[in-house]
Design an enzyme around this catalytic site. Structure first.
Site, short mmCIF file in Angstrom:
data_model
loop_
_atom_site.label_atom_id
_atom_site.label_comp_id
_atom_site.label_asym_id
_atom_site.label_seq_id
_atom_site.Cartn_x
_atom_site.Cartn_y
_atom_site.Cartn_z
CG ASP A 1 -2.14 0.93 0.94
OD1 ASP A 1 -2.05 1.77 0.02
OD2 ASP A 1 -3.15 0.82 1.65
C1 BGC Z 1 -4.92 3.33 -0.16
C2 BGC Z 1 -5.00 2.34 -1.30
C3 BGC Z 1 -4.77 3.04 -2.60
C4 BGC Z 1 -3.42 3.74 -2.55
C5 BGC Z 1 -3.09 4.49 -3.82
C6 BGC Z 1 -3.66 4.19 -0.21
O1 BGC Z 1 -3.76 5.23 0.69
O2 BGC Z 1 -4.99 2.67 1.07
O3 BGC Z 1 -6.25 1.70 -1.30
O4 BGC Z 1 -4.84 2.15 -3.67
O5 BGC Z 1 -3.45 4.69 -1.49
O6 BGC Z 1 -3.88 5.61 -3.96
#
Ligand code: BGC
Length: 751
Positions: free
Chosen positions: A229
């Site tokens: 993530d």
């Molecule tokens: C989120 C993800 C997301 C990623 C990219 C993170 O803060 O938890 O779900 O895909 O950001 O935007």
């Protein structure tokens, strides 16, 4: 491009650097070897492609496109084909937009109604979440675009999501929090997973070898690559060693220096690094071979799809007296700000830039009157708006109130701290329903709310966060152009305090303990026989369905066999409609705690009035099994199971019994503290113990007569708790036979 060839030609420095992205959304290119950079972007219910400055919180602009219903709505369709249609549409859009991977779907389990990202997740039930995910993933990937199932795993809240630890036992992890990912891997063959920010039992997911290697690769046999993530990496070297492949986002600082140092210092093996690089190279190479040069996207067709899907997802929760559908010629008032400005998505990284969301007022046009009713940015009742709304309700045949959670209540990065609607909405509904009892409520929101006015209104239609066409879909449903067919993918408790996670959400001191264990959602409410506002699987229709003729193709089987279950469903109401046939399995007697029933399959089927269809299901071992920590595997305890067919988890229409024989014997270590009761639960232990009970001086057989009625049960339960240590010595002293030879050994082996 051949990934193995490329890997052989890469220098150690290139390999180390390749494990992080180039920028916010792209992998690194290696120009000298002809490896291009490829792009990934957020979803999951639309494309958040950022062409300008990137961010992962939904702050900067992304391209204008179509917002489909969110996962909370989609799961309520109980329809795999809904997920497939969406997966194909998004895959085609990704091809047209040159996007190699869509960052979704989100599969986390809805442990608490308060999780700020519940709108992005499917269900409290792992089977339903897994089926929805697998269908979406297969369809998306059939268009040559990778899915990235997230957030792996146990990211079931936003509070302290980047630093906290979710603490839970092995059985709970395997039965509740992992199976949706397992289905996405085994059935959907997801190309990628995104590891969660949080830790599980103290080890961050980004460096959790049990999760990323032992479970994902070894147990499930997956070759998916794992992306962090955004910003989840703590130590890149530890991550790569644990099975992590790509760190995102990248950027100028992501040089791979730390990985390089770790390889040179001997803390990370080059073969671990190679494995990670190869997985990312394979993803890039697959993307190139699946690229459709002439891909294009028809966004008007996508909007029509978004409207149709939203109609499939809506749940008619209540409809007393058949208030809905609205009849031609009725004077109708649409009341509430959300009728004009619908809530259709949540905030954060999934936020889609929609040029023109369609409101119910716009879709209904002249057919309705409108009163604003409340200010969506306030908690307080505005007396003038309330008076207008009551006047509109009085002057019309039917009032339809559009209510729900305001934007600020549902976002990535923040959990709710209560389960209430704003006061002004609750007051409005109570007042309007008093002014005109023929009042329906249309609900918007990504998660359950308390419904203090439920008994005052005859009809409630839940749209969840239904995507940009939610207004049009609401009108389709309210006026009967579409017959509601959604069913709840989560329980709506009466009040927050009833939820099983209530005492342990969001945890304290950086840790959340999943103390309720496997008893999440309906597994808990059913076990405790608690009243709920609406149960899991509930959903009404404008027509009616009858279930008959449940048959099983065998009355007994082993856990290596398959069981075929068939049932006839008839639409015995006046309108075409779609039934959701739900199959639950109940273990009649078990030596471990089990839920009353668990969803093991479902099927949505369209029926014309008077039409009957046979729906068939095939059940195998997993339908009867629980996770047994003693053998670290799913395990079937022999005995009787009930197959239940229902229209919801609390509306079981038919059931039949089947005998299932487990083929695996459990290791049963016998110690001096093993009790008679524990031994008796085991077939071999039973034989062993039978004589002992009779001849033991602890049996107190002489006392039972004196104690009278109930004494036998009492004595029996006393005996059950007696450990061998209390029996063995006197027993051995008498005749010196077997009992002590069992102590310390395994009574039976585990195959
Ligand atoms: C989120 C993800 C997301 C990623 C990219 C993170 O803060 O938890 O779900 O895909 O950001 O935007």
């Amino acid at each position: 491009m051949n990934p193995n060839d490329i890997l052989r030609q890469m220098t150690l420095e290139e390999k180390a650097a390749f494990c992080s992205g180039r920028d916010f959304w792209r992998t690194k290119a290696i120009d000298r070897l002809g490896v291009p950079s490829v792009m990934m972007c957020d979803g999951p219910h639309g494309l958040r492609k950022q062409e300008g400055e990137g961010d992962h919180l939904g702050i900067n602009k992304s391209i204008e496109t179509v917002c489909y219903p969110t996962a909370a709505a989609l799961a309520s369709s109980f329809d795999r084909s809904v997920m497939e249609r969406l997966g194909h549409a998004l895959g085609q859009e990704c091809q047209a937009e040159n996007v190699a991977m869509l960052l979704g779907p989100g599969l986390n389990i809805k442990r608490s109604p308060l999780c700020g990202r519940n709108f992005e997740y499917f269900s409290e039930d792992p089977y339903l979440a897994g089926e929805m995910a697998a269908s979406y993933v297969s369809a998306l990937q059939s268009e040559g675009v990778a899915a990235c199932c997230k957030h792996f795993a146990c990211n079931d809240q936003e509070t302290l999501r980047m630093s906290g630890t979710s603490n839970l036992d092995e059985r709970t992890l395997r039965e509740i929090y992992l199976p949706a990912f397992e289905a996405a891997v085994k059935k959907g063959h997801t190309r990628s997973l995104m590891c969660a920010y949080n830790a599980i039992n103290g080890t961050f997911c980004a460096e959790n070898k049990t999760l990323l290697t032992d479970i994902l690769r070894t147990d499930w046999g997956s070759d998916a690559f794992v992306v962090t993530d955004w910003g989840a990496v703590k130590s890149r070297a530890r991550g790569v060693a644990a099975g992590l492949d790509l760190e995102m986002p990248g950027g100028p600082n992501a040089t791979g220096e730390d990985i390089l140092r770790a390889v040179r210092g001997g803390e990370l093996s080059e073969s671990d690094l190679d494995r990670a690089v190869l997985r990312v190279l394979t993803f890039v190479s697959d993307t190139l071979s699946a690229k459709k040069a002439d891909a294009s996207i028809d966004r008007d067709a996508c909007r029509r799809l978004a409207r149709a899907l939203s109609g499939e997802c809506a749940v008619l929760m209540k409809n007393e007296g058949g208030l809905l559908p609205l009849r031609p010629g009725q004077k109708v008032a649409f009341i509430g700000e959300f009728a004009a400005k619908p809530r259709y998505q949540g905030a954060g990284s999934s936020h889609i830039n929609v040029p023109h969301p369609v409101s119910a007022i716009e879709a209904a046009g002249d057919a309705v009157f409108y009163a604003r009713g409340y200010d969506a940015h306030s908690n307080d009742t505005d007396p003038a708006l309330l008076a207008q709304a009551m006047e509109a309700a009085r002057s019309c045949d039917v009032a339809v109130i559009f209510a729900g959670l305001p934007d600020a209540f549902e976002s990535e990065g923040a959990d709710r701290d209560h389960m209430r609607l704003p006061d002004n909405q609750n007051e409005l509904i109570a007042a309007v329903s008093a002014a005109n009892p023929r009042t329906a409520v249309v609900l918007h929101g990504g998660s359950p709310v308390e419904l203090p006015w439920l008994s005052l209104v005859p009809s409630v239609l839940c749209m969840y966060l239904g995507g940009e066409q939610v207004g049009a879909a609401s009108v389709d449903l309210l006026f009967g152009a579409v017959n509601p067919s959604g069913h709840l993918a989560e329980t709506w408790p009466l009040r927050l305090q009833d939820n099983p996670s209530y005492l342990n959400f969001p945890g304290e001191d950086g840790a959340v303990t999943y103390a309720e264990g496997i008893f999440v959602g309906y597994r808990y409410y059913d076990k405790k026989e608690m009243p709920v506002a609406f149960c899991f699987g509930h959903g009404l229709s404008y027509t009616h369905f009858a279930y008959t003729n449940l048959r099983l193709d065998k009355s007994s089987l082993t856990d290596r066999d398959a069981l075929t279950v068939s049932v006839d469903v008839t639409n015995d109401g006046p309108l075409p409609g779609k039934a959701v046939v739900q199959l639950y399995v109940r273990d009649v007697e078990s030596s471990v705690r089990r839920p009353v029933r668990e969803l093991r399959d479902f099927e949505k089927t369209a029926l014309a009035p008077g039409q009957t269809k046979t729906v068939s299901f095939t059940l195998s071992k997993r339908a009867f099994a629980y996770w047994e920590p003693r053998c670290h595997d799913f395990f079937v305890e022999s005995g009787e199971f009930v197959i239940e067919i229902g229209e919801s988890s609390r509306d079981i229409r038919l059931c039949a019994t089947v005998q299932v024989q487990g083929t695996v014997e459990l290791t049963f270590p016998v110690t001096e503290y093993t009790t008679i009761g524990q031994l008796l639960k085991h077939p071999k232990g039973k034989a062993l113990v039978a004589d002992m009970i009779q001849s033991s001086p602890m049996s107190h057989a002489d006392q039972t007569d004196a104690m009278g009625e109930g004494s036998e049960r009492l004595m029996e339960s006393m005996m059950m708790g007696i450990p061998l240590s209390a029996l063995a010595r006197p027993f051995l002293a008498e005749d010196g036979i077997f009992i002590c030879s069992g102590i310390g050994d395994n009574l039976v082996g585990y195959e």
